[in-house]
Design a protein around this motif. Structure first.
Motif: not given
Length: 674
Positions: A224-229, A248-249, A268-273, A322-323
């Motif tokens: 659900e999350w991919f976060l780089t240092l 999700l993001f 299931r990704m979308s943008f929320y700006q 497919q998002n």
């Protein structure tokens, strides 16, 4: 990302001891039902393939006759034990494949055997029912390894103790395990460049910091999350595959990297700006709670800036198909000046705008299919838009019109898919220029055009003038052929593939004889009650006549130019007459002709549906009567009647001969001389 090894073999194989095949220094014993390693009479074998046998044990003496061996493959055997001294005589072994065996049973002894290989570079342990603890023991002393595969095992958790001492490792394959947690497992692998963790159960990747990694495949997990240092270090990452997850993001990518391929398909990704109702979230922040052992960290990020404003200047491929993307943030594409392939199909886009602020000069492929597009916007006054675009897919949207001459500004476009939109083509210049239509006239680079299911109401006034179309799909337009067919004259010299499937085509509606360049024609799903005679002179290689009303094909179809050139012919789902199958027999004997759906072809005889290749004898006899020469049949039937009447007349005449003569004499009054 999978490990694979092989060797070219140009010379002819020759028999060798044990039923194996030998060429030069390579011995192949694949599938020989061997329960042990065969002897090596030559003594110089360097590569030995023992795949698909029944070997259970490698004893200490198994490889004594193979001192020069550097490649050994024992894939798909029943190996349970490798004795510790088996490799002592094969110290040059560099490549070892033990895939799909039972090494979990005696893994500690196998580990002792592996530890005696000082120059082993590639090891494949996939499919051996190994746990993480077993893997740790097996690879503990293999400091020379460069490639390791432990795919398709039962590994669940990775920590820093698993891959200790693998300081030379370049490639690691962990796909198709049950991994749900990774705790500093790769930090000691300073040379690792390719990592495959696909098809596992990872819920997230937080704190990604493998700066030396070039390829990372974490597809088909539950991330659900991919976060780089947060770091200004340069990451060597070139390919990142996060497809088929639950993102999700948009992933938080390294600030500095060499990323050129980013795969985000099926999430299931979308943008929320900005929300669909117009609410701006540009300044909204989100707090991530990261728990690592006994320590807890809270990271605060701006929802848009930190998630999407990584350095994407080297990105060439972006796949977000497919998002749940309904709109792209401002200046999103402006961050990707090197982008060549952009896939946004199967999302929720309602509009897509091209402007000077989006420097997509390098883009060659743009896929916007299967969205909800009602508008494709182009900034007024813009010069050449998408100057290198070659493939443009707009199929399955809700478009009814496109910006005027949008395709004449895309100078290199070759493939355009507008299928399943309610669009119409513009007529020739000077006629109805103000109509909302798609104008492709004069687009010389365009070679492939799909207009399937667009509801076209005729194609009058030459809408293809000035094009060089090679492939044209007009399928599922039931009124497309209802008007003037003069548009065909502009395609005579170039058109090679034409699809008229489900266009209500009748046998005489279109004259194909002028399309001399045509090699593939689809006429399926129409109302053809007779074979179009204009096809006979064409030199097609593929013809589709399925789902029509054809009772038969011409008897000489196999000898016509069409029959001699055809290589593929589809004929099923037509009501052929079982008594007129001479054409079918001729096709069966035609050299080089293939009927892929031949088993589905049937014919009718009365109320029965039969296979033309196995007609019962009563049907054949009935057909002979039906196809016999009627004149000859009538002659045969009338001849006995005529003979009977003739015989009866002769008999009556002979019986009444004397009476008739006397009657004639009496009537005439002439005496008979004596």
């Amino acid at each position: 990302l999978a490990v694979g090894w092989g060797s070219g073999m140009d010379a002819a194989w020759t028999p060798s001891p044990g039923g194996c095949e030998l060429v030069q220094s390579i011995m192949d014993c694949t599938g020989r039902r061997l329960s042990s390693i065969p002897g090596n009479f030559r003594g110089d074998t360097k590569e030995l393939f023992l795949d698909d046998n029944t070997i259970q044990v490698l004893s200490n003496a198994s490889l004594l006759l193979y001192p020069q061996l550097w490649h050994l493959s024992l894939t798909r055997n029943r190996l349970e034990l490798i004795e510790p001294g088996v490799f002592l005589s094969s110290q040059s072994l560099q490549v070892l494949s033990l895939t799909d065996n039972l090494l979990f049973t005696n893994y500690s002894l196998t580990a002792a055997a592996l530890s005696t290989l000082p120059v082993l570079r590639m090891l494949d342990l996939a499919g051996n029912q190994l746990t993480e603890n077993m893997v740790s023991v097996l690879v503990r002393n293999l400091s020379s390894l460069e490639s390791l595969s432990v795919a398709r095992n039962i590994i669940m958790r990775l920590d820093s103790s698993i891959f200790t001492n693998l300081t030379q490792l370049l490639e690691l394959n962990l796909e198709k395990n049950y991994i749900f947690e990774i705790d500093n497992a790769f930090e000691g692998l300073q040379r690792l460049q390719r990592l495959n963790i696909a098809y596992n159960y990872l819920p997230c990747l937080v704190g990604f910091g493998l700066t030396q990694l070039r390829v990372l495949n974490v597809s088909n997990n539950v991330i659900e999350w991919f976060l780089t240092l947060e770091s200004d270090d340069l990451f060597e990452l070139e390919v990142l595959d996060l497809s088929h997850n639950r993102l999700l993001f948009f992933p938080v990518l390294p600030r500095q990297s060499k990323l050129h391929s980013l795969l985000l398909q099926d999430n299931r990704m979308s943008f929320y700006q900005r929300l669909p109702n117009g609410t701006s979230l540009a300044n909204v922040t989100v707090q991530f709670l990261i728990i690592d052992g006994n320590s807890t960290n809270i990271t605060t990020v701006r929802l848009w800036d930190d998630l999407c404003h990584s350095n994407l200047s080297s990105l060439r491929l972006l796949d977000m198909s497919q998002n749940q993307v309904w709109g792209l943030p401002d200046d999103f594409l402006a961050q990707m000046p090197s982008l060549t392939h952009l896939k946004l199909n199967q999302n929720c886009l309602e509009a897509f705008h091209l402007s000077e602020e989006d420097p997509l000069a390098m883009l060659t492929e743009l896929d916007l299919s299967q969205n909800q597009l009602v508008e494709l916007g182009v900034k007024v006054g813009i010069g050449h838009i998408l100057p290198n675009l070659q493939f443009f897919n707009l199929s399955t949207n809700r478009l009814q019109a496109l910006p005027p001459r949008i395709f004449t500004r895309a100078r290199k476009i070759t493939t355009l898919d507008l299928s399943r939109n309610r669009v119409d083509l513009c007529p020739q210049p000077g006629e109805a220029e103000s109509l909302s239509c798609v104008d492709i006239r004069g687009v010389e680079s365009l070679t492939h055009l799909s207009l399937a299911g667009c509801g076209l109401q005729g194609l009058g006034s030459r809408p293809f003038q000035g094009t060089s179309l090679i492939h044209l799909d007009l399928s599922d337009n039931r009124q497309a052929l209802s008007g003037d067919l003069g548009w065909l004259q502009d395609l005579v010299l170039t058109l090679q593939v034409l699809s008229l499937r489900n266009t209500s085509l009748s046998s005489t509606a279109v004259d194909f004889s002028a399309l001399n360049s045509l090699v593939r024609l689809d006429l399926s799903g129409n109302s053809l009650a007779a074979f179009p005679s204009s096809l006979g002179s064409l030199r097609l290689r593929s013809l589709d006549l399925r789902d029509n009303c054809l009772p038969a094909l011409p008897p000489d179809v196999a000898q016509a130019p069409l029959g001699r050139s055809l290589r593929e012919l589809y004929l099923s789902r037509n009501p052929y007459n079982c008594c007129t199958l001479g054409w079918w027999d001729a096709l069966q004997q035609a050299e080089g002709l293939r009927v892929p759906d031949g088993r589905e072809v049937t014919c009718r005889h009365g109320s029965r549906t039969l296979s033309p290749g196995a007609l019962p004898e009563p049907v054949l006899q009935s057909c002979r009567w039906q196809t016999a020469d009627l004149a000859l049949l009538y002659l045969v039937l009338a001849l006995p009647t005529c003979l009977t009447l003739l015989v009866a007349f002769v008999v009556v005449f002979l019986m009444l001969k004397e009476k008739l003569l006397k009657m004639v004499k009496m009537r005439c009054g002439v005496s008979s001389p004596y």
